[in-house]
Design a protein around this motif. Structure first.
Motif, mmCIF file in Angstrom:
data_model
loop_
_atom_site.group_PDB
_atom_site.id
_atom_site.type_symbol
_atom_site.label_atom_id
_atom_site.label_comp_id
_atom_site.label_asym_id
_atom_site.label_seq_id
_atom_site.Cartn_x
_atom_site.Cartn_y
_atom_site.Cartn_z
ATOM 1 N N ASP A 1 1.678 1.534 -3.612
ATOM 2 C CA ASP A 1 0.502 1.698 -2.743
ATOM 3 C C ASP A 1 0.204 0.433 -1.951
ATOM 4 O O ASP A 1 -0.268 0.506 -0.817
ATOM 5 N N LEU A 2 0.444 -0.704 -2.568
ATOM 6 C CA LEU A 2 0.207 -2.014 -1.941
ATOM 7 C C LEU A 2 1.431 -2.889 -2.149
ATOM 8 O O LEU A 2 1.988 -2.926 -3.257
ATOM 9 N N LYS B 1 0.911 -0.777 4.209
ATOM 10 C CA LYS B 1 0.942 -1.174 2.799
ATOM 11 C C LYS B 1 1.258 -2.657 2.616
ATOM 12 O O LYS B 1 1.000 -3.221 1.554
#
Length: 150
Positions: free
Chosen positions: A79-80, A104
């Motif tokens: 997600d990141l 991201k």
């Protein structure tokens, strides 16, 4: 479950430190933290002994981590994606397939110095004091990440 990836060049100095630090600040049942390198130099190798030593000094064990290379599939998995420097940023973005992938990717030190895109210096050619300095930067950035996510 939120998944976060830390990325540096070889995945033996900065990104394993960032992985270990952030893992220590987040609940394991809600977050996955991993690390990778943009280069293939150290695939399968443990972190640099100096990174292991500095992490251990602060109660974090990263000795079991193994280097791996960042790949396109990581955009789907995480997600990141936090990068340590401009070179890592460019290398990761060069693999991005679309705007979602690009959104991201973030400079980790922007968590301390918003929109400045500062590099975490690579301590590889330094000694323990350089690794300590990197640890302190990453610890502050990871504290801010954890505070934002929790």
């Amino acid at each position: 479950m939120t998944k976060i990836l830390m990325v540096c060049l070889g995945n033996i100095c900065r990104s394993p430190l960032a992985e270990g630090i952030l893992k220590s600040k987040l609940p394991h049942d809600k977050f996955v933290v991993d690390s990778a390198g943009t280069a293939h130099y150290h695939i399968g190798n443990p972190p640099d002994k100096r990174s292991i030593t500095v992490a251990k000094k602060y109660g974090i064990d990263i000795s079991n981590l193994k280097g791996r290379q960042f790949g396109v599939h990581d955009f789907d998995e995480f997600d990141l994606i936090y990068v340590m420097d401009e070179s890592n940023y460019k290398n990761v973005l060069s693999l991005a397939r679309n705007d979602l992938d690009r959104t991201k990717v973030k400079f980790i030190l922007n968590e301390i110095y918003p929109n400045q895109n500062f590099d975490v210096p690579d301590p590889y050619y330094g000694e323990i004091p350089e690794f300590e300095n990197v640890f302190k930067m990453l610890d502050e950035a990871c504290s801010n990440i954890a505070n934002t996510l929790l």
